[in-house]
Design a protein around this motif. Structure first.
Motif, short mmCIF file in Angstrom:
data_model
loop_
_atom_site.label_atom_id
_atom_site.label_comp_id
_atom_site.label_asym_id
_atom_site.label_seq_id
_atom_site.Cartn_x
_atom_site.Cartn_y
_atom_site.Cartn_z
N ARG A 158 0.60 -1.69 0.06
CA ARG A 158 -0.22 0.53 0.19
C ARG A 158 1.19 0.99 0.16
O ARG A 158 0.75 2.39 -0.87
CB ARG A 158 -1.09 0.13 1.38
N LEU A 159 1.94 1.14 0.61
CA LEU A 159 2.77 2.42 1.01
C LEU A 159 3.48 2.36 -0.33
O LEU A 159 3.45 3.57 -1.07
CB LEU A 159 3.75 1.97 2.25
N LEU A 160 3.56 1.03 -0.80
CA LEU A 160 4.54 1.63 -1.85
C LEU A 160 3.29 2.36 -3.87
O LEU A 160 3.84 3.33 -4.60
CB LEU A 160 5.29 0.05 -2.58
N GLY A 180 -1.94 8.38 -11.25
CA GLY A 180 -1.27 8.96 -10.06
C GLY A 180 -2.23 9.16 -8.92
O GLY A 180 -2.60 9.30 -7.82
N GLY A 181 -2.96 9.75 -9.37
CA GLY A 181 -4.06 10.91 -8.13
C GLY A 181 -5.31 9.31 -8.36
O GLY A 181 -5.14 9.47 -6.58
N GLY A 182 -5.19 8.88 -8.79
CA GLY A 182 -6.19 7.85 -8.37
C GLY A 182 -5.91 6.72 -7.83
O GLY A 182 -5.77 5.97 -6.45
N LEU A 183 -3.89 6.25 -7.77
CA LEU A 183 -3.76 5.73 -6.76
C LEU A 183 -3.51 6.64 -5.42
O LEU A 183 -3.91 5.68 -4.71
CB LEU A 183 -2.08 5.19 -7.28
N VAL A 184 -2.79 7.17 -6.14
CA VAL A 184 -3.13 7.89 -3.78
C VAL A 184 -4.48 7.93 -3.83
O VAL A 184 -4.77 7.96 -2.21
CB VAL A 184 -2.41 9.95 -4.81
N LEU A 185 -5.38 8.18 -4.06
CA LEU A 185 -7.22 9.04 -3.61
C LEU A 185 -7.27 7.31 -3.07
O LEU A 185 -8.04 7.08 -1.92
CB LEU A 185 -8.03 9.65 -4.82
N ARG A 186 -6.78 6.23 -3.42
CA ARG A 186 -7.16 4.55 -3.40
C ARG A 186 -7.34 4.34 -2.37
O ARG A 186 -7.51 3.55 -1.42
CB ARG A 186 -6.97 3.96 -4.68
N GLU A 187 -5.71 4.46 -2.02
CA GLU A 187 -4.45 4.83 -0.78
C GLU A 187 -4.88 4.97 -0.14
O GLU A 187 -4.78 4.84 1.16
CB GLU A 187 -3.57 4.39 -1.08
N LEU A 188 -5.24 6.37 -0.05
CA LEU A 188 -5.69 7.25 1.37
C LEU A 188 -7.08 6.93 2.16
O LEU A 188 -7.63 7.12 3.09
CB LEU A 188 -5.76 8.66 0.39
N PHE A 189 -8.12 7.10 0.85
CA PHE A 189 -9.31 6.51 1.18
C PHE A 189 -9.47 4.91 1.50
O PHE A 189 -11.05 4.53 1.72
CB PHE A 189 -10.25 6.99 0.59
N ARG A 190 -8.97 3.91 1.72
CA ARG A 190 -8.73 2.32 1.29
C ARG A 190 -9.20 2.48 3.17
O ARG A 190 -8.25 3.16 3.89
CB ARG A 190 -7.59 1.58 1.65
N LYS A 191 -9.81 1.58 2.93
CA LYS A 191 -10.53 0.86 4.70
C LYS A 191 -9.57 -0.86 4.51
O LYS A 191 -10.52 -1.16 3.81
CB LYS A 191 -12.75 0.61 4.48
#
Length: 154
Positions: free
Chosen positions: A34-36, A142-153
């Motif tokens: 997830r961090l990667l 890139g925005g999609g990856l960042v947002l997906r990892e930020l808001f993943r439950k």
């Protein structure tokens, strides 16, 4: 040889410990992925935004016109908008109550910033479709990856 109840309890505790350890390893591996993904997305987003900003030309007509502000037949010359800054600085050194000097200085700085921003023109450099798709594709992915990892439950 039959096992007694203490052996059964120890076996159960051992199995629970193994399951917990395997679960911790799996979750730490998932956290690393997830961090990667987050940092790869951040890198893609930054790269795409960099490419977009490289293709925007900024120009200003602030010093070219004779007047900054015009109402009817009255025009305020460009150099005259520096007057509140000069007066504000003088007030800071001359007056005991410095609040008035700070107010006049702030008005002068805001006036200069607004005049520069109002005369700034942005234009897009011509580019080919391949570079255009790469730029905006990087930003979107890139925005999609960042947002997906930020808001993943979890």
């Amino acid at each position: 040889m039959p096992k007694n109840s203490k052996d059964k309890e120890l076996d159960k505790m051992y199995k629970d410990l193994l399951e917990t350890r395997d679960g911790v390893r799996a979750s730490s591996k998932d956290e690393g992925n997830r961090l990667l993904k987050f940092f790869v997305g951040l890198l893609m987003l930054g790269g795409g935004l960099f490419m977009i900003f490289q293709n925007i030309e900024v120009s200003s007509s602030w010093g070219y016109g004779r007047y900054f502000f015009r109402i009817g037949g009255f025009g305020l010359p460009n150099g005259l908008i520096m007057l509140p800054i000069i007066i504000g600085i003088a007030m800071l050194f001359l007056m005991d109550r410095k609040i008035f000097g700070w107010v006049v200085l702030s008005i002068g700085i805001v006036t200069v910033l607004l005049s520069v921003m109002m005369t700034t023109h942005l234009s897009w450099r011509s580019t080919n479709a391949y570079v255009f798709i790469i730029m905006f594709g990087l930003v979107a992915a890139g925005g999609g990856l960042v947002l997906r990892e930020l808001f993943r439950k979890n």
